[in-house]
Design a protein around this motif. Sequence first.
Motif, PDB file in Angstrom:
ATOM      1  N   ILE A 242       0.854  -1.201   0.000  1.00 48.29           N
ATOM      2  CA  ILE A 242       0.000   0.000   0.000  1.00 48.29           C
ATOM      3  C   ILE A 242       0.886   1.246   0.000  1.00 48.29           C
ATOM      4  CG2 ILE A 242      -1.616   1.372   1.376  1.00 48.29           C
ATOM      5  CD1 ILE A 242      -2.820  -1.341   2.326  1.00 48.29           C
ATOM      6  N   TYR A 243       1.918   1.245   0.847  1.00 50.42           N
ATOM      7  CA  TYR A 243       2.850   2.378   0.883  1.00 50.42           C
ATOM      8  C   TYR A 243       3.471   2.598  -0.487  1.00 50.42           C
ATOM      9  CZ  TYR A 243       7.429   4.609   1.436  1.00 50.42           C
ATOM     10  OH  TYR A 243       8.540   5.401   1.256  1.00 50.42           O
ATOM     11  N   GLN A 244       3.899   1.536  -1.140  1.00 46.90           N
ATOM     12  CA  GLN A 244       4.544   1.664  -2.437  1.00 46.90           C
ATOM     13  C   GLN A 244       3.585   2.190  -3.506  1.00 46.90           C
ATOM     14  OE1 GLN A 244       6.248  -2.258  -2.837  1.00 46.90           O
ATOM     15  NE2 GLN A 244       8.191  -1.621  -1.968  1.00 46.90           N
ATOM     16  N   LYS A 245       2.306   1.913  -3.355  1.00 47.46           N
ATOM     17  CA  LYS A 245       1.307   2.452  -4.279  1.00 47.46           C
ATOM     18  C   LYS A 245       1.238   3.979  -4.188  1.00 47.46           C
ATOM     19  CE  LYS A 245      -1.246  -0.672  -6.585  1.00 47.46           C
ATOM     20  NZ  LYS A 245      -1.669  -0.537  -8.004  1.00 47.46           N
ATOM     21  N   PHE A 246       1.440   4.487  -2.982  1.00 48.59           N
ATOM     22  CA  PHE A 246       1.306   5.923  -2.739  1.00 48.59           C
ATOM     23  C   PHE A 246       2.653   6.603  -2.490  1.00 48.59           C
ATOM     24  CE2 PHE A 246      -2.837   4.223  -1.873  1.00 48.59           C
ATOM     25  CZ  PHE A 246      -3.735   5.215  -2.242  1.00 48.59           C
ATOM     26  N   LYS A 247       3.730   5.864  -2.659  1.00 44.22           N
ATOM     27  CA  LYS A 247       5.055   6.349  -2.264  1.00 44.22           C
ATOM     28  C   LYS A 247       5.412   7.699  -2.882  1.00 44.22           C
ATOM     29  CE  LYS A 247       9.945   5.025  -2.243  1.00 44.22           C
ATOM     30  NZ  LYS A 247      10.930   3.965  -2.586  1.00 44.22           N
ATOM     31  N   LYS A 248       5.211   7.849  -4.157  1.00 45.04           N
ATOM     32  CA  LYS A 248       5.622   9.081  -4.843  1.00 45.04           C
ATOM     33  C   LYS A 248       4.937  10.302  -4.235  1.00 45.04           C
ATOM     34  CE  LYS A 248       6.064  11.091  -9.462  1.00 45.04           C
ATOM     35  NZ  LYS A 248       5.796  10.880 -10.924  1.00 45.04           N
ATOM     36  N   GLU A 249       3.620  10.239  -4.090  1.00 48.42           N
ATOM     37  CA  GLU A 249       2.876  11.368  -3.536  1.00 48.42           C
ATOM     38  C   GLU A 249       3.177  11.550  -2.053  1.00 48.42           C
ATOM     39  OE1 GLU A 249       1.619   8.784  -5.076  1.00 48.42           O
ATOM     40  OE2 GLU A 249       0.659   9.493  -6.930  1.00 48.42           O
TER      41      GLU A 249
END
Length: 261
Positions: A242-249
């Motif tokens: 889940i973190y990696q899905k949103f990592k960039k933002e």
Amino acid sequence: MAGKRRRDDRDNLKKEGTPLTSTTLNPNWAQLKEKLNSNTHKRKHIKPEAKITQVRASGLKSSADNPEVTADGTSSTLASLKPVNDDCSLTNAVAMDCEMVGVGSDGSRNALARVTLVNAWGNAIYDEYVRPLEVVSDFRSNISGVRAHHLNKAKDLWSVQKEVSELIKGRILVGHALQNDLKVLFLSHPKKDIRDTSAYKPLRSKEGRPRALRHLAAEILGVKIQQKEHCSVEDARATLFIYQKFKKEWEKAIREKRKKK
């Protein structure tokens, strides 16, 4: 002459493969460190997000196309949270999850019974059962998955605390409601290095409340977790992905917030 003899003896010890260290480590801990070091040069340059995308795509298929996908488009198996590769090296970001049992007369107080750390590829780099300091009055097996026999040969809390502390030091720590996990470990971690999926605003409810990890996993990853007994490996992987899905933002927001200070 005596100095030369000592150097020769030392060279011979090296050739014979005899350890030169005077410190004896716990065998499991020594094996783990050796495994981490030996895998460092084997790292495959694959984006961790690649596997998650595949999981999400499979979640959109019908159950007829994929036997592991249920009618509502989510997977109910741990297989959907498989690691990206078999690289077990220690990465800059690690995810942690703990299982707890109850202590005290009514079993209402939490005590650590299992802790798992997974690396950025989703591989478990640490997974240990822990012997609580107090007598367990409620194993909470239907949720924790922990039973009496798991703790018979479990490590003591302070050994586990030391090992976990060394592994997470200086790294991004990912998890869900990490304050609870850190509390039973009697550890702290720099706030700037914590990525908590229960606290990240875009992952909260419209009312601003934390959402259950199983709901986030179903919506974001297309997988079902925590259907019965919890699994710390599964939960740690879910928070990581889940973190990696949103990592960039997520990381961008943190950088901007720091600039304003």
